[in-house]
Design a protein around this motif. Sequence first.
Motif, PDB file in Angstrom:
ATOM      1  N   LEU A 229       0.779  -1.213   0.075  1.00  0.00           N
ATOM      2  CA  LEU A 229      -0.007   0.004  -0.017  1.00  0.00           C
ATOM      3  C   LEU A 229       0.766   1.277   0.124  1.00  0.00           C
ATOM      4  N   PRO A 230       0.604   2.016  -1.065  1.00  0.00           N
ATOM      5  CA  PRO A 230       1.643   3.363  -0.983  1.00  0.00           C
ATOM      6  C   PRO A 230       1.051   4.348  -0.237  1.00  0.00           C
ATOM      7  N   SER A 231       1.857   5.557   0.037  1.00  0.00           N
ATOM      8  CA  SER A 231       1.135   6.445   0.794  1.00  0.00           C
ATOM      9  C   SER A 231      -0.287   7.023  -0.122  1.00  0.00           C
ATOM     10  N   LEU A 232      -1.112   7.688   0.920  1.00  0.00           N
ATOM     11  CA  LEU A 232      -2.336   7.983   0.199  1.00  0.00           C
ATOM     12  C   LEU A 232      -2.133   8.904  -1.066  1.00  0.00           C
ATOM     13  N   ASP A 233      -1.313   9.811  -1.080  1.00  0.00           N
ATOM     14  CA  ASP A 233      -1.160  10.776  -2.303  1.00  0.00           C
ATOM     15  C   ASP A 233      -0.747   9.813  -3.442  1.00  0.00           C
ATOM     16  N   LEU A 235      -1.625   6.793  -4.129  1.00  0.00           N
ATOM     17  CA  LEU A 235      -2.407   5.573  -4.393  1.00  0.00           C
ATOM     18  C   LEU A 235      -3.281   5.839  -5.436  1.00  0.00           C
ATOM     19  N   PHE A 242      -3.745  -4.903  -1.796  1.00  0.00           N
ATOM     20  CA  PHE A 242      -3.666  -5.801  -0.648  1.00  0.00           C
ATOM     21  C   PHE A 242      -3.442  -7.274  -1.157  1.00  0.00           C
ATOM     22  N   MET A 293       1.218  -1.739  12.909  1.00  0.00           N
ATOM     23  CA  MET A 293       1.928  -1.243  11.576  1.00  0.00           C
ATOM     24  C   MET A 293       3.215  -1.643  11.161  1.00  0.00           C
TER      25      MET A 293
ATOM     26  N   LEU B  56      -6.976   2.425   4.619  1.00  0.00           N
ATOM     27  CA  LEU B  56      -5.972   1.798   5.191  1.00  0.00           C
ATOM     28  C   LEU B  56      -4.812   3.013   4.873  1.00  0.00           C
ATOM     29  N   ALA B  57      -4.649   3.357   3.674  1.00  0.00           N
ATOM     30  CA  ALA B  57      -3.603   4.336   3.287  1.00  0.00           C
ATOM     31  C   ALA B  57      -3.892   5.562   3.972  1.00  0.00           C
ATOM     32  N   ALA B  58      -4.870   5.940   4.085  1.00  0.00           N
ATOM     33  CA  ALA B  58      -5.276   7.243   4.926  1.00  0.00           C
ATOM     34  C   ALA B  58      -4.899   7.121   6.186  1.00  0.00           C
ATOM     35  N   LYS B  60      -2.591   5.304   7.573  1.00  0.00           N
ATOM     36  CA  LYS B  60      -1.072   5.240   7.741  1.00  0.00           C
ATOM     37  C   LYS B  60      -0.740   6.679   7.273  1.00  0.00           C
ATOM     38  N   SER B  61      -1.261   7.328   6.524  1.00  0.00           N
ATOM     39  CA  SER B  61      -0.680   8.688   6.119  1.00  0.00           C
ATOM     40  C   SER B  61      -0.896   9.575   7.470  1.00  0.00           C
ATOM     41  N   TRP B  62      -2.024   9.677   8.107  1.00  0.00           N
ATOM     42  CA  TRP B  62      -2.376  10.347   9.095  1.00  0.00           C
ATOM     43  C   TRP B  62      -1.730   9.794  10.377  1.00  0.00           C
TER      44      TRP B  62
END
Lengths: 757, 99
Positions: A229-233, A235, A242, A293, B56-58, B60-62
Amino acid sequence: MDMNEIKEIFFQECEEQLAELESGLLRLNDGDTDPETVNAVFRAVHSIKGGAGAFGLDDLVSFAHVFETTLDCVRSNKLEASQDLLKVMLRSADVLADLTAASRDGGTVESSRTSGLVAELEAYAKGQPLPASAAAPVAVAPESVKTEAPAPVAEAPEPTDDSGFQPVPFSFDALDGEDELAIDGGRSVFTVRFKPRSDLYAKGNEAVLILRELAKLGDLQVRCETDDLPSLDMLDPEGAYFSWLIRVETESDEEAVRQVFEFVEWDSTVEITAGADEEAFSAPAASGEDQPMAAVPFDLSLLEDEPPVSAEAAAPAAPAPAAGEPALAPANMPLAAKAIAEAEKKETVVPAVPAAPQTIRVDLDRVDRLINLVGELVINQAMLAQSVVENESGGSSAVNLGLEELQQLTREIQDSVMAIRAQPVKPVFQRMGRIVREIADMTGKQVRLVTEGENTEVDKTVIDKIAEPLTHMIRNAVDHGLERPEKRTELGKNAEGVLRLSAKHRSGRIVIEIADDGAGINRERVKAKAIENGLIAPDANLSDEDIDNLIFHPGFSTADKISDISGRGVGMDVVKRSIQALGGRISITSKPGKGSIFTMSLPLTLAVLDGMVVTVANQTLVVPLTAIVETLQPEKADIHSFGPSQRLIAIRDTFCPLVDVGHILNFRSDLANPIDGVALLVESEGGGQRALMVDAIQGQRQVVIKSLEANYTNVPGIAAATILGDGRVALILDVDAVVTASRGQPLSPDMMLAATG
Amino acid sequence: MSSDGTSAKVLKLPEVLDLNAASRLHEQVLAHKGEDIDIDASDVSRVGAQCLQVLLAAAKSWRAEDQNFKVQPASDVFIKTLQLLGISDEALLPKEMLK
């Protein structure tokens, strides 16, 4: 191509493999020690097992596996291929064939046969052969063969590891897994690694649904790998990041687990292995609570297959602050490496198969259509040639030349097309080997089957249809023909009876002979029985030949007591009928104390034949060229009368009966004058020569056989019909029937009787 | 994680979070970047893996930015799906469900 078609192909291949297996075993039985033969046998069983595994045919797989294990011991010279072992193996081959047939057509194989052989094979593999009687109780119960397929597998001795052999013939891991399948109160544990690709979601599939489906099978323990899973930006909301590691504890088999992933297997990576992957789960469970995590350490668990490598690879990755990416590479690489290693392992499993000629499978209907068309082409070509000849005015050589070439081409096409349908009788003969073994076992007789002319080719339809009558005749020969070993020894014969099965081409027909060296027909008993059954009058005066032929009468059985094998009162008459239905004939010659020979002669159906076109009483007939030895113009001095209506012709130093074809066929009532006609010296099936007298020879031509039976009805003395170049129908002479008829009996009654069965 | 909840923005999730909803969810979550956020998943009756990837990505970022990100309240379906998929991130699962 749907699953059924693939399965059908598998079964077809099975048949080939089984034939290969049997012929290999028989070669070994005859003392062949070539390692390649053992390999070929091994490969055959191996391939069947592999395919069966892919289709979830558990019975087949488990039996093949045991068989294979024992074969492997032979292959690696741990075990000597003794006669006893080969006997067991031949029987195993029979059972394997039955299991295959049962898998294809439904039905079951008697479990006692399977389990007994399994025990025997295993005992051999362990180096402690069991006496046959002790084998049965040790055996695995029939039901358990299905559900606990791995049980015998697990007990089986370790095959040679140095050969790199692992029972992993197919790309599926099915069999690989089964060896280590954990059985826990009937529940098995599988470890599934499931990584969808984005295509999976794009096609409207949903990982959630798949897992839910999987959960229906049993208890799941699921761990989601989120490292990708990459960072939100970064993604892609519609990407697939997954992947899952799932422990399934289920009562179902691996196939059921696999089916859950059936529709997504192209869009995801699915890896199903049998057995628990406890480490994979314990590791995250421990660390999961405090550091939810901390994804990196999780991955160590994935690598448990190769601990040293993974530890090193993962160690530097662990401290990496950015959870995902750096750890990814090491995490996935060993997996990939493992996959490759597995792939390689699979490749080494199957030794290089000797290059077989390439073949394709073609629907028989298509070939039939082609053959019909070629038949038409031949007729058409003949017609064209004829009309060119008729219209020949100035002799245009170009046309003639072209016509000649056309003729040659047609001929070549015809030969090639016929060759497509022609098949050697070998497969049928091979099947007989098994039947002989079975009956010999049942009757306690010792029989050696000798086959000759296995490569004689005959039309596929004939091959399909001769198997049944042949089986019946073989059974009869062993059951009634051959004597018991003690009796044979008493009579000064070898205790082992010999059954000779041969095929050859004769006069454009295929002749199959079944000869035994047994007691021969007991004519007195046959006659007594026939009188008893009211088939003949008590005072009837019958020749030996007539008596022999009585056994073809419906409802006649010579066996004193009715046995399981043959002699239920539906004996040889059925055989005779089915052979006649093929346009064939059957005859018997028997010598008391020396044995009997059954001869069946069958047409090469649909064939094209080279014939001599002759005229008899203004009728056009075609005489098969293969039957003709020579033609001659009789001279008055050579003709000698013999009895009231018989005539002989002197040919060089011998006398030969002269047969007036027109008279025999009732084309004319009086005998023709030999001097006006032509004599065709023919060789008949019995081996004797006859001179057939015809009025004139028109020429030699290739004709397409059109069955009379199919289009009209069986006509005595006529084998078939054909269409000539001028469009007229010509009858093809049945030389053997005519010759038989010339021996005194009129043509019709006997043949009519035969025709009506 | 914990503490407040009063000051945080609330993002109400729609009923259906299938693959069509993933892009929109991604945008919505991104728009709240840099502030504490509560995700209200109480209406969710269907959720797909892709939306969970976004969440889930969110989370983690947070967390990387030391902001609060939590899902509360959540519907049964939402929680069950998370469990089925083996996702045990405490940011997504309401605390009391983590056992």
